[in-house]
Enzyme design. Sequence first.
Site, mmCIF file in Angstrom:
data_model
loop_
_atom_site.group_PDB
_atom_site.id
_atom_site.type_symbol
_atom_site.label_atom_id
_atom_site.label_comp_id
_atom_site.label_asym_id
_atom_site.label_seq_id
_atom_site.Cartn_x
_atom_site.Cartn_y
_atom_site.Cartn_z
ATOM 1 N N GLU A 94 44.800 33.270 43.453
ATOM 2 C CA GLU A 94 44.932 32.317 42.346
ATOM 3 C C GLU A 94 45.906 31.197 42.701
ATOM 4 O O GLU A 94 46.918 31.401 43.385
ATOM 5 C CB GLU A 94 45.424 33.032 41.080
ATOM 6 C CG GLU A 94 44.494 34.102 40.559
ATOM 7 C CD GLU A 94 44.701 35.459 41.196
ATOM 8 O OE1 GLU A 94 43.921 36.385 40.911
ATOM 9 O OE2 GLU A 94 45.652 35.594 42.014
ATOM 10 N N ASP A 131 44.082 43.199 24.595
ATOM 11 C CA ASP A 131 45.049 42.702 25.567
ATOM 12 C C ASP A 131 44.873 43.459 26.882
ATOM 13 O O ASP A 131 45.603 44.409 27.188
ATOM 14 C CB ASP A 131 46.465 42.864 25.032
ATOM 15 C CG ASP A 131 47.508 42.178 25.906
ATOM 16 O OD1 ASP A 131 47.109 41.410 26.800
ATOM 17 O OD2 ASP A 131 48.711 42.413 25.700
ATOM 18 N N ASP A 149 42.255 40.591 47.335
ATOM 19 C CA ASP A 149 43.062 40.516 46.116
ATOM 20 C C ASP A 149 43.731 39.138 46.028
ATOM 21 O O ASP A 149 43.862 38.413 47.017
ATOM 22 C CB ASP A 149 44.122 41.607 46.127
ATOM 23 C CG ASP A 149 44.492 42.072 44.722
ATOM 24 O OD1 ASP A 149 44.044 41.440 43.741
ATOM 25 O OD2 ASP A 149 45.222 43.081 44.603
#
Length: 690
Positions: A441, A503, A438
Amino acid sequence: MYQIVSATVGDVGLSAMRESTPPKKKRVDRHGRRLMVATLLGVVLVTAAVAAWSYYSTSLRKADLLKTELLDLNKDGFVIHNQAGAVIFQMTFRSDSLDLDSCLKEGRVLTCSRSSAGSLNFFIETVKPKDTVMCYRVRWEELETSRAVEHAMAYHGSHWYGGGETRSQHWPIVFHGSQEPEPFITGDVGSKQRVFGNILERYWLSSNATAIKINDSVPFHLGWDENSKMMRFQARYENSPYKADCGRPVRAELSYRVCVGHDVGSIHKYMVRRYFNKPSKVPSEAAFRQPIWSTWAFFKTAVNQDKLLTYASEIQTHGFNWSHLDLDDQYTSGYGEFDFDPVKFPNASHMFKKLGDDGFKFTLWTHPFVNYNSTNFGTGVERGLFVREPSGELPALIRWWNGIGSILDFTNPETRDWYALHLRNLKNEYGIASFKFDAGETSYLPQQFSTFVPLQDPSMFTRRYTEMAIPFNDRAELRAGYQSQNISCFFRITDRNSLWGYDLGLKSIIPTVLTVSILGYQFVLPDVIGGNAYPDYTDGEKGFPDRELYIRWLELSAFMPVMQFSIPPWVYNNEVVEIARKFTALHETLVAPRVLKLAGEVLNTGDPIIRPLWWIATDDEAAYKIDSQFLIGDELMVAPVLEPGKQERDIYLPAGKWRSYKSEHFDKGPMHLTDYPVDLDEIAYFVRSA
């Protein structure tokens, strides 16, 4: 020659006097004056003509200098034409304009040495790698430090794709409002509004059969302006996380390659083969055929040993198969730990042994964070395993969604070895098949930071993290990617909300999968069926997604490369369980064989498994705008229902012979099927025949 003779006395006389008297001047008549004026005027006209011709010749030479192979350069930008003369690409120089008098052309290279602000290095080089492709290498380097370079690409008149994931994903790209250029680095779009995507590349593709790839060396920032219909490409180091080469002047350089092809498909294939890495192997065949079951959306952090055993038992009881079961967040005592929480999992070894005997394989959730209250935090500080503050002395503290801690520095070989050792120990002790990696970023790094190996491009942190999955790639799962196409594992699009819309909802799945596929990530996992059921982002009651939403999500997922359940269908009723059985079987018999065949081809071609309609209809304007249908390969077209309360939808069939799942035949395409009926337990799909 004239000879002067002295006068004598005998010469003095009347005749002598006559000879010595000067002759009278003749009057110039009117005709003579006209002739003189005409002659003078002629000289003036000839001089003017010569000057005009000289200027005209210079202009002609300059005009010729600024044209090269269908490209026209002017002081404020350049345009590229197709063979028919139409403009298909336009770039404007926003930060400066060129001094065209400083430009020279030698062969296929056009260079300029000055701008309106001073000296620079600028060139456009024409490269023709094959008959159907023309490329232009563009480079603008400022010679003064601290100056930014910005070019703006017009996107009006064509449809653009690529770039990366966004929170509200559309296909083609839709820009809203205006955005000043921001660092183009990987970000968690699920947690933050104003970041770029978890999976991201510096590549865009146009329906005009043009593509642009920004060079890796550029300190690249992206912005846009909806009113002007342009994307803003900027290179800068000031107020930026990018770092220049040590020992070199801090000079911004914006360099990129623009390529033009015969059609959008052929130019994309060229760019993929030229610029993207390709995976070296296909991940687990079982994961393509049978669904993955995750604990996350159903249990969140409340998962424990009893719940996991019950979950596995119910999967079997309800007649479902599986590839593997993913044990997600909070099976450990703390974030940064690798041992099982003895309270929640009092006998983890026995649990895994029992489930292994039942045929279950497991993956475990993992991440790059170590919280400050973890027992491993001190180890990380002592051994220098963390990303550090700019001084390089102390670990940088960051906030992530599960607390405050530090982030492991995967540029450090010791960190990589330490992390990989813990994963191998889990694998060996409990028989774990792989891991769900996970985060990763760049947006989770502090604004200013220091790493063991300096990162000129911060997104290379994401690349270093994805490399940790390589030893476990058969069933490994990543949600972040940058230059990571050759990491042969599954790439999961970021968490979806249990909503219908764009979204991070159901409608965003097809645009997102198409986008990451265009960026070279083909082994796509479209997140869990029904979304993550977050309390504030769920259409439904009792904490579960709306029943109709869940069914439509399930049907769409059955036609994706991988299916993944978390919220089980039996929380609804027997009808939903039967629909789920039907579509898991359809995925295994109809979809998986096609996907696996295409997955094998990816290793050589890099072509998408999930494809847009224009892949087989490059001359069809309608195909460029459809974001609710997709292709698996070239023969299977899928049109799911994505609206609540609907049991019909409009469907577009590109040209060709098509047979529907109802055995209807259509061979007069392209055509629109209006209000095509699709029952709640159906998904519309069509097979194209030769």
